[in-house]
Every structure is written in C-alpha cells, then in structure tokens.
Enzyme design. Structure first.
Site, PDB file in Angstrom:
ATOM      1  N   ARG A 186      -4.773   2.659   6.664  1.00 14.29           N
ATOM      2  CA  ARG A 186      -5.249   1.246   5.917  1.00 14.29           C
ATOM      3  C   ARG A 186      -6.580   0.780   6.019  1.00 14.29           C
ATOM      4  NH1 ARG A 186      -1.746   3.332   3.959  1.00 14.29           N
ATOM      5  NH2 ARG A 186       0.694   2.847   3.495  1.00 14.29           N
ATOM      6  N   SER A 235       3.367  -5.932   1.572  1.00 14.63           N
ATOM      7  CA  SER A 235       3.536  -5.628   2.894  1.00 14.63           C
ATOM      8  C   SER A 235       2.240  -6.500   3.567  1.00 14.63           C
ATOM      9  CB  SER A 235       3.252  -3.955   3.243  1.00 14.63           C
ATOM     10  OG  SER A 235       4.135  -3.226   2.745  1.00 14.63           O
ATOM     11  N   GLU A 305      -1.973  -6.730   7.543  1.00 12.79           N
ATOM     12  CA  GLU A 305      -2.399  -6.013   6.454  1.00 12.79           C
ATOM     13  C   GLU A 305      -2.816  -6.665   5.110  1.00 12.79           C
ATOM     14  OE1 GLU A 305      -0.553  -2.379   3.394  1.00 12.79           O
ATOM     15  OE2 GLU A 305       0.256  -2.668   5.497  1.00 12.79           O
TER      16      GLU A 305
END
Length: 317
Positions: A186, A235, A305
C-alpha cells in the site's frame, strides 16, 4: 484555512484571494470549491482553489508557474480520502476528462490517471486481457492505485504495471519504470509531490467471457463482505504484518462503535461509515479511538490506509 467568500455583494471576489495569484491555464479554476459532495464520506470542507487541468501539458505548465509556497493536493474520486472540516489550503488538483482515456494495445492497457480502476479492468476484459480483474474491486482511480500500490483479491498494482508517467511539483514530466515506483504494501516510494498522469498495464490472453466471470465473482464478494452502498472511505487501516486489521478491530470490541453519526461498520469493521451527518472530525476521532482500543487489547498499532488531508475547522467564537 479560513473560508473566504468567493464573491463580494457587488459580484467581485474579495481582494487577496489565492485564485487571483494563479497562473494562466487552459483548464478550469474555481475558488472555495466545495469538496464534501465529491468525497465518498460526504464530509469535509472546501478547496481554497480547485484546478482541473485540460491535459498533462496544461498541468505541467501550470505547476511550473505556480508559486513554490502554494501547497498542492491531488484529488481523484476521493474514495479513500478524508477531507478535514476546515478544507484544504492551497490548490487542489482534480484530474478529469483529459486524464480518463483507456485503450488496449496487444496485451497492454494504457490508462490515464483519472480513469476509474473498474473501467481499466473492463477495457482489459473486452480486449481479452487477463490479470487486471482485481482492479474492478478497487473503488478508485488509476492514479490512486499507482500512489498506494492498490490491490485486492490476491493481486496488487505492482503485479501488472509496466510503466507510469507523472509531473513533479515544478512541472517536470517524468517517465517511470516499474522498478522506479519502489512499491511496497500500500505504498509507492515515488516522491509525494509527483502527480501521476498515466500508466501502462500488461496482462495475458484469455477469453473475455472467462474474465467477465472472474470480475462478477469479485463484485459478488465485495457486496457480501463490504458496506458498498454506505458513505464510506473503503479500508480504513492497513493490515499489520501477520494480522488482519478487521480481526484486531473486532477483537477490541469496536464493531458498531460510534461517535455521533460516524460508525464502525457492523458488516466489515475495517470500514468507517457516515450514517448521515457525521463531520470529518467525528470520523477521524472514531478512527483514532479504534486505534487506541486495538493497541490497548493487542499491542498492535494500526496505520491509517485512508489518506487524511486538510485542516480542522476553526472553532466558532
């Protein structure tokens, strides 16, 4: 940032507004542009100035002439973004129609950074290119996938990327190979001030019908496990090494936890939901409370995130 009226009663902008210092461009400039309506959370303050460049050349020319002290923030479809209630100072750049083209050539898909991930997957499907199906499970743009090494259902952007193009804060045009991206979980190591403008992905040949079936399976899995119809930012936290964020959140007793109209999803507790009138401050406070409780129960620190940008709203005197 203190909100400044875009127009005076006599129809003129107030003196000293940042928009009056903007370079000439072919794209569109807007003062005090509302952002809550474009974020998936439906919360947050305005952009001091919104710039929608006509194309990559327009973007590069604008940035090369923009005063160095003016901050720049890039906005895609704001699917994984929380804009704080005080808004975003400086210039917010939103890539629009001039960055949304997608075309297939052989086993490669060329996509503008403003193109939706699901549209890139659809073009690949129609061209018989296998491997990009996972993009249909990411509710964002190609630019966001490049910045975050977006992934879902067992694959990540790094698995299919050939190259990317971008523009630096000073207006320099860049061509980047997969190795230049510095992808990790990520995350991309490309400097944060680089604005991605396009990408090339590569897949493998397959029958469009078979690819379509896999995309349908992804859509069904998302609908069953995620609150896809809610006002959410996707998320919320990254999965820590050796753990799943949602399991840690559930074990900490946070499923359904709420602050005002901000709530941890009952369906998937790594999703925060705006139940109607939640402020960005409430959503962020809820996320921080979840982080606190998870650390208290497991000793694991959750990393956001969702990208949080902008400034808090100034208290009312």
């Amino acid at each position: 940032m203190t909100a400044v009226p875009t127009m005076r009663p006599d129809g003129e902008r107030p003196d000293g507004h940042l928009i009056d210092r903007m370079p000439a461009c072919r794209g569109r400039l807007t003062a005090d542009a509302p952002l809550a309506g474009v974020t998936w959370f439906r919360a947050g303050g305005p952009a001091e100035v919104m710039f929608r460049p006509a194309d990559a050349e327009d973007l590069a020319d604008f940035l090369s002439a923009l005063p160095a002290e003016v901050p720049v923030t890039v906005l895609g479809v704001a699917s994984n973004l929380l804009v704080r209630d005080g808004g975003i100072p400086g210039v917010v750049i939103r890539l629009g129609r001039g960055f949304a083209d997608i075309r297939a050539e052989g086993m490669e898909v060329n996509a503008g950074a403003g193109a939706l991930d699901i549209n890139a997957a659809t073009v690949a499907r129609d061209a018989g290119i296998r491997g990009l199906e996972f993009l249909s499970g990411i509710p964002g743009t190609v630019g966001g996938a490049l910045r975050m090494n977006g992934g879902a259902y067992g694959r990540e952007t790094k698995d299919v990327l050939v190259s990317a193009e971008g523009v630096t804060r000073t207006g320099e045009r860049l061509s980047l190979s997969l190795g230049d991206m510095g992808f990790t979980y990520r995350h991309s190591a490309v400097p944060a001030d680089v604005i991605f403008t396009a990408a090339v992905f590569r897949g493998e040949p397959d029958e469009p019908l078979a690819i379509a079936r896999r995309m349908a399976e992804i859509a069904e899995a998302r609908a069953e496990s995620q609150p896809v119809r809610a006002r959410t930012g996707g998320s919320t936290f990254k999965n820590p090494p050796g753990h799943k964020a949602w399991e840690l959140i559930d074990q900490a007793g946070c499923r359904g936890l709420a602050i005002g109209d901000a709530q941890v999803s009952e369906k998937h507790c790594n999703f925060l939901i705006n139940q109607g009138g939640a402020s960005a401050a409430e959503l962020e406070a809820l996320g921080e409370e979840v982080r606190r409780r998870v650390f208290e129960t497991s000793g694991v620190t959750l990393d956001w995130e969702i990208k949080r940008v902008g400034v808090p709203k100034e208290p009312t005197p």
